[in-house]
Design a protein around this motif. Structure first.
Motif, mmCIF file in Angstrom:
data_model
loop_
_atom_site.group_PDB
_atom_site.id
_atom_site.type_symbol
_atom_site.label_atom_id
_atom_site.label_comp_id
_atom_site.label_asym_id
_atom_site.label_seq_id
_atom_site.Cartn_x
_atom_site.Cartn_y
_atom_site.Cartn_z
ATOM 1 N N HIS A 5 -19.746 -23.289 50.941
ATOM 2 C CA HIS A 5 -18.891 -23.673 51.213
ATOM 3 C C HIS A 5 -19.287 -24.113 52.582
ATOM 4 O O HIS A 5 -19.865 -25.181 53.417
ATOM 5 C CB HIS A 5 -17.503 -23.033 51.344
ATOM 6 C CG HIS A 5 -16.680 -23.584 52.919
ATOM 7 N ND1 HIS A 5 -16.450 -24.819 52.889
ATOM 8 C CD2 HIS A 5 -16.214 -22.470 54.426
ATOM 9 C CE1 HIS A 5 -15.616 -24.885 53.994
ATOM 10 N NE2 HIS A 5 -15.707 -24.189 54.677
ATOM 11 N N CYS A 47 -9.029 -28.163 60.550
ATOM 12 C CA CYS A 47 -9.759 -26.920 59.765
ATOM 13 C C CYS A 47 -9.904 -25.847 59.707
ATOM 14 O O CYS A 47 -10.025 -25.513 60.726
ATOM 15 C CB CYS A 47 -10.370 -28.054 59.351
ATOM 16 S SG CYS A 47 -11.462 -27.230 57.702
ATOM 17 N N GLY A 75 -11.615 -22.988 52.550
ATOM 18 C CA GLY A 75 -12.100 -23.200 50.971
ATOM 19 C C GLY A 75 -11.237 -23.837 49.850
ATOM 20 O O GLY A 75 -11.848 -24.043 48.600
ATOM 21 N N ALA A 76 -10.251 -23.972 50.378
ATOM 22 C CA ALA A 76 -9.171 -24.439 49.419
ATOM 23 C C ALA A 76 -8.920 -25.180 48.594
ATOM 24 O O ALA A 76 -9.002 -25.625 47.823
ATOM 25 C CB ALA A 76 -7.032 -24.215 50.056
ATOM 26 N N ALA A 95 -14.178 -30.755 52.753
ATOM 27 C CA ALA A 95 -14.646 -30.058 53.878
ATOM 28 C C ALA A 95 -15.905 -29.990 54.370
ATOM 29 O O ALA A 95 -15.504 -30.073 56.099
ATOM 30 C CB ALA A 95 -14.739 -27.963 53.845
ATOM 31 N N CYS A 100 -5.131 -28.697 51.025
ATOM 32 C CA CYS A 100 -5.077 -28.330 52.145
ATOM 33 C C CYS A 100 -4.101 -27.933 52.770
ATOM 34 O O CYS A 100 -3.238 -28.194 52.972
ATOM 35 C CB CYS A 100 -5.866 -29.432 53.120
ATOM 36 S SG CYS A 100 -6.110 -28.387 54.586
HETATM 37 S S1 SF4 Z 1 -8.634 -26.903 52.430
HETATM 38 FE FE1 SF4 Z 1 -7.993 -28.025 54.772
HETATM 39 S S2 SF4 Z 1 -8.303 -26.509 56.115
HETATM 40 FE FE2 SF4 Z 1 -9.076 -25.662 54.110
HETATM 41 S S3 SF4 Z 1 -10.808 -25.543 54.339
HETATM 42 FE FE3 SF4 Z 1 -10.130 -27.685 53.546
HETATM 43 S S4 SF4 Z 1 -10.123 -28.861 54.927
HETATM 44 FE FE4 SF4 Z 1 -10.504 -26.964 56.333
#
Ligand code: SF4
Ligand code: SF4
Ligand code: FES
Lengths: 299, 384
Positions: free
Chosen positions: B119, B157, B161-162, B180, B224
């Motif tokens: 990530h 954000c 990392g989801a 991301a 997200c």
């Molecule tokens: S899931 Fe959403 S909050 Fe989490 S890293 Fe990805 S974009 Fe960012």
């Protein structure tokens, strides 16, 4: 029921067996198709990434044409159309000023989209309008012993809130339900909700075919006789391109992939050839053998 | 939500690289109220049952982004998932809450993945800081309010990392920059103070694992927890790169988009036999020849099976039904600026669903102004 019918592009292009099988199956389910033959491509997400207003206007035009018919709702037979059109409709329905702006462009053709059209993929229509019990009652040749892996296509399962997938409408379970209602056995494998890879075929061919090859291989490992998909674009990568995907993942696959109306048609008693299965790149040998065996057993 | 304590079963994925053992599942029973979080349950187990359970966390209120895991096959924040809801979403009515580390990243221990290796490395790849214009303004840099609202969605954000966990392109191409980091890139490309818009877009378009490597699978949008919609940000980047900056990348990204759009303008319905070669610059283009040769085995088989016929491939059987369609294309493509509606920013009229995918409190409303559009300047000419 009468529906405004949007067949999409690919079902009249490189997967003619989809449009053909839908036309054969519809009367057996008492669906009357009013084909929207002046409606244009939904943009498949590609036009929206070029120009969002253009994609929204093309789809508003299709919706307006559907609203001119006396169909109870609009029906499509493509996961990608469902997703791309729903995304556009969400914007059009959310904002009155934006809708007026788009309608101003359509005024040149004397068309106007009024907020709130119902647009359902054949899969949703089967479960929500026809009903599984009614479908089951029409089954002439139950798919007994046929092991079928569902392959949805991204656009018909995500994003869940946009597609109104919730506890009341678990639309991400419908393919499994339909397979069961037709008497088949559902095969669970890793690829059910994954991406066929088609959207990046011209940008990263290796990654695209690797996606297709991997899911087909997973289905093979789970002992599926065939896959079924409501998406003709998935069908292109999973069937038409399967020989090339085999090269990329380095294994023999030979996994037949059926369009949803073909699977339904089979259970309603139609023959594989009538349903256009001879047009597939991967011969659905397992399915044809199964159909022949069933006929043999019943005579 | 259930207020009195209930018993829940948690099935945790365990892995300790030092033990030399393979990863395995371990079931735990825990008693807690249903409105408590999956993280609360895991921490309780760690305090009372097994001190060796590994999970990363800090804020416990969906702010820091450190507790990303997969719960019942879906990525999310452990501190932001109610136990009762997780139990209801369990497989086949089992009520067993299955928690495992996120995907696409190497596991360090139990539920902890190596965010640095994937990530953060990717975020770093997109130059995640503002490149100032020269000369640097003497005082603060004042920008129109509207232009900053446009990037608020990406600024929501929390780097959990989801989205990376479930990215389907990354699953087959680990080098893909991913959702991301690309969303982060839009945060700067959309910022009027940044001086490197073109350079950033050019760089991301030309990278074979960049802007055009996303397969549009929507996974990141559903993953997200903050409504960032990374895929939508990627599509914004593509529109800016292709339609505004006219970047002709070597990955055929923009060429494909252009070929597709022109194909519909001409034919109304997609004429597949043209769009593939046109994406490589046309049937006779040297770039297209090897692709057509590569595909020859399937083309021949499709002709033999009459899936494709010469008539259908060479003629344009649908075209005549769409004679006036180009006027619609012209009127939109010739506008001075592109119209774009971002529901995250504009919200909904008429009391319709006021919620955009999981956006929660981060949602920005811009009042009843009605049409909210991003006016992106077109640099050269209008249409290509
Ligand atoms: S899931 Fe959403 S909050 Fe989490 S890293 Fe990805 S974009 Fe960012
Ligand atoms: S939409 Fe693109 S970035 Fe998002 S998860 Fe899918 S492939 Fe990855
Ligand atoms: S602990 Fe901070 S987001 Fe979950």
């Amino acid at each position: 029921m009468r529906v405004a019918y949007w067949p999409g592009c690919v079902s009249r292009g490189f997967t003619p067996e989809l449009h053909g099988s839908m036309a054969k199956v519809a009367p057996l389910l008492d669906i009357e198709l009013i084909e929207l033959d002046r409606a244009a491509c939904c943009g498949a997400g590609v036009i929206a990434e070029h120009n969002q207003e253009l994609a929204d206007t093309l789809n508003a035009r299709t919706f307006a044409l559907a609203q001119q018919t006396d169909g109870e709702l609009m029906m499509n037979i493509c996961s990608t159309c469902q997703g791309a059109q729903t995304e556009c409709q969400q914007r059009l329905d959310a904002n009155d000023a934006y809708r007026d702006h788009v309608n101003a462009t359509l005024a040149g053709e004397d068309l106007r989209y009024e907020r709130g059209l119902t647009n359902k993929n054949f899969l949703w229509l089967l479960v929500e309008e026809i009903g599984l019990a009614a479908l089951q009652a029409k089954v002439a040749r139950p798919l007994s012993n046929l092991r079928v892996g569902p392959f949805y296509g991204c656009y018909i399962v995500r994003p869940m809130d946009q597609l109104a997938i919730d506890d009341e409408h678990p639309r991400h379970r419908y393919l499994q339900w339909v397979i069961e209602a037709l008497g088949g056995t559902v095969v669970d494998y890793a690829g059910v909700y994954k991406c066929c890879g088609f959207p990046i075929i011209t940008m990263n061919r290796d990654a695209s075919l690797r996606q297709a090859g991997r899911h087909l291989g997973d289905a093979l490992d789970a002992d599926a006789d065939c896959l079924v998909t409501p998406c003709p674009l998935c069908h292109l990568n999973l069937d038409l391109q399967q020989p090339l995907a085999e090269r990329v993942v380095g294994r023999k696959l030979g996994m037949p992939v059926l369009h949803l109306p073909q699977l339904v048609g089979l259970a309603l008693g139609l023959e594989p050839r009538q349903l256009g299965m001879s047009k597939h790149i991967v011969r659905p040998a397992s399915v044809i053998d199964w159909a022949t065996a069933v006929i043999g057993a019943s005579t | 939500m259930i207020k009195s304590p209930l018993q829940y079963t948690l099935r945790l994925r365990r892995f300790n690289p030092e033990s030399g053992e393979m990863p395995y599942w371990q079931d735990f029973k825990v008693e807690l109220e249903g409105h408590r979080s999956v993280l609360d349950a895991i921490l309780k187990l760690r305090d009372e049952v097994d001190g060796s359970i590994g999970i990363r966390c800090s804020c416990r209120q969906a702010i820091c982004g450190s507790c990303g895991v997969r719960i019942n096959d879906k990525p999310g924040l452990a501190c932001h998932t109610h136990l009762e809801r997780a139990a209801q979403a369990a497989r086949e009515g089992s009520r067993v809450i299955q928690v495992e580390p996120m995907g696409n990243m190497p596991v360090m221990k139990d539920l902890i993945v190596d965010m640095d290796a994937v990530h953060w490395k990717k975020v770093h790849r997109v130059t995640p800081w503002l490149i100032n214009r020269q000369p640097t303004p003497e005082r603060e840099h004042i920008v129109p309010r509207q232009s900053m609202i446009d990037v608020t969605q990406t600024m929501a954000c929390i780097q959990c990392g989801a989205c990376v966990s479930d990215c389907l392109s990354m699953e087959v191409d680990p080098e893909f920059i991913g959702p991301a980091a690309l969303a982060k890139a839009y945060r700067f490309v959309g910022d009027p103070r940044d001086a490197w818009h073109y350079e950033r877009l050019k760089d991301l378009s030309e990278d074979p694992h960049g802007l055009y490597d996303c397969s549009h699978c929507w996974m990141c949008i559903d993953a997200c927890p903050k409504g960032v919609a990374p895929m939508s940000q990627i599509m914004r980047l593509r529109r800016l790169a292709g339609s505004d900056h006219h970047i002709e990348d070597h990955n055929n990204g923009h060429r494909h988009e252009h070929a597709f759009t022109e194909n519909i303008r001409r034919n109304g319905l997609l004429h597949e036999a043209d769009v593939l070669p046109d994406s490589y610059g046309g049937k006779l283009n040297p770039r297209a020849v090897p692709v057509l040769l590569y595909s020859l085995p399937v083309i021949l088989r499709a002709l033999a099976r009459r899936k494709i016929t010469f008539g259908n491939a060479l003629l344009h059987p649908h075209r005549r039904r769409f004679k006036g369609l180009h006027r619609l294309f012209d009127s939109i493509q010739r506008r001075e600026s592109r119209y774009e509606l971002n529901l995250y920013v504009s919200g909904y009229d008429s009391g319709e669903p006021a919620e955009v995918a999981g956006s929660g409190p981060a949602m920005v409303a811009t009042g009843a102004s009605g049409l909210d559009t991003t006016h992106a300047p077109r640099r050269q000419g209008e249409d290509r």
